[in-house]
Design an enzyme around this catalytic site. Sequence first.
Site, PDB file in Angstrom:
ATOM      1  N   ALA A 165       0.868  -1.193   0.000  1.00  0.00           N
ATOM      2  CA  ALA A 165       0.000   0.000   0.000  1.00  0.00           C
ATOM      3  C   ALA A 165       0.900   1.237   0.000  1.00  0.00           C
ATOM      4  CB  ALA A 165      -0.957  -0.015   1.181  1.00  0.00           C
ATOM      5  N   LYS A 175       8.156   7.967  11.211  1.00  0.00           N
ATOM      6  CA  LYS A 175       6.769   8.039  11.687  1.00  0.00           C
ATOM      7  C   LYS A 175       6.498   6.924  12.699  1.00  0.00           C
ATOM      8  CE  LYS A 175       2.235   7.110  10.590  1.00  0.00           C
ATOM      9  NZ  LYS A 175       2.257   5.687  10.557  1.00  0.00           N
ATOM     10  N   GLN A 179       2.389  -9.485  13.361  1.00  0.00           N
ATOM     11  CA  GLN A 179       2.355  -8.214  14.074  1.00  0.00           C
ATOM     12  C   GLN A 179       0.944  -7.651  14.228  1.00  0.00           C
ATOM     13  OE1 GLN A 179       5.005  -6.437  10.943  1.00  0.00           O
ATOM     14  NE2 GLN A 179       3.793  -4.596  11.282  1.00  0.00           N
ATOM     15  N   HIS A 224       6.783   5.899   1.636  1.00  0.00           N
ATOM     16  CA  HIS A 224       7.618   4.737   1.266  1.00  0.00           C
ATOM     17  C   HIS A 224       8.622   5.120   0.185  1.00  0.00           C
ATOM     18  CE1 HIS A 224       3.909   2.530   2.738  1.00  0.00           C
ATOM     19  NE2 HIS A 224       4.853   1.958   3.446  1.00  0.00           N
TER      20      HIS A 224
HETATM   21  O1  PAF Z   1       6.499  -0.563   9.112  1.00  0.00           O
HETATM   22  C1  PAF Z   1       6.045  -1.551   8.498  1.00  0.00           C
HETATM   23  O2  PAF Z   1       5.472  -1.431   7.427  1.00  0.00           O
HETATM   24  C2  PAF Z   1       6.197  -2.931   9.117  1.00  0.00           C
HETATM   25  O3  PAF Z   1       6.065  -2.882  10.497  1.00  0.00           O
HETATM   26  C3  PAF Z   1       7.494  -3.644   8.695  1.00  0.00           C
HETATM   27  C4  PAF Z   1       8.713  -2.914   9.217  1.00  0.00           C
HETATM   28  C5  PAF Z   1       7.558  -3.757   7.186  1.00  0.00           C
HETATM   29  C6  PAF Z   1       7.525  -5.059   9.285  1.00  0.00           C
HETATM   30  O4  PAF Z   1       6.452  -5.816   8.839  1.00  0.00           O
END
Ligand code: PAF
Length: 286
Positions: free
Chosen positions: A37, A155, A66, A42
């Site tokens: 996304a 962030k 997570q 990014h």
């Molecule tokens: O920040 C994120 O998008 C996620 O926590 C990461 C670092 C890709 C780990 O899944």
Amino acid sequence: MTNSIADIRSGIAEARREAIANGIAEPRVVLVPTMGALHDGHLALVDRAAELGDIVVVSIFVNPLQFGPKEDLSSYPRTLESDVARLADRGVTLVFSPSGDDMYPDGDVSVRVRAGDIGTRYEGRTRPGHFDGVLTVVAKLFHILRPDAAVFGEKDGQQLFLVQRMARDLSFDVEVHGVETVRADDGLALSSRNVYLDDAERRSARVLPAALDAAAAAGDRGIDAVVAAAQSVIVGEPRVELDYLAVVDPATFLPVDGDHHGKAVVLIAARVGTTRLIDNRRIFVN
Ligand code: PAF
């Protein structure tokens, strides 16, 4: 795009050989871990990665470890095709987009990285186990891809702190770099979860950066004034429900004392409708 662990390993080996053939004696691999996304935040990580090394690998993996049982794992935005298109012409060498089975062949892991005390505070208090899941997948990515450096957004300040601590505590030979938060014109930090906000919620969400601005402006009046300034902005917006507001020492991520002077980071998390947003800002307290 490469999906399997074996393919990405041979892709990186091939990219190294090519870089050496092109005269780069010791090519550096830089990893940008993401859950897809992708937005301009990014892309800022990708740009920084291209400055830091020769071979840029972006991983796209929505990591189930997570997410808590009541969180948005199933609805988390998955936009792989447009993500890959956004990465074109951005200096990315390889995109690694493994499946859940590639990463967790047994469905789960019985050995995981524990994020420790700081992992149970702030985000970790509301999302128990979240940082154990983050650190476990980041450790796996470090082992699979063996990057020289990895880039994370500021962030997610607590995440960045914990990844840096993991790299040090577990002696990963990886430099961990942070990149400044990218904000929309109205100040809202870019986040993949912003797509959940409707127009009215989006307007209300502006109180998060406004609260951080108020906190920074109160820095010359001490910690109590910093907290009060941020809180007074948040309570003025009834659509926003504060989860936590904390002022921490950037070196330890522990809450600062009331008489703290010097650098600090203000952390904020709030629910806007059903969407949970986080943000933070470095401040100076006189
Ligand atoms: O920040 C994120 O998008 C996620 O926590 C990461 C670092 C890709 C780990 O899944």
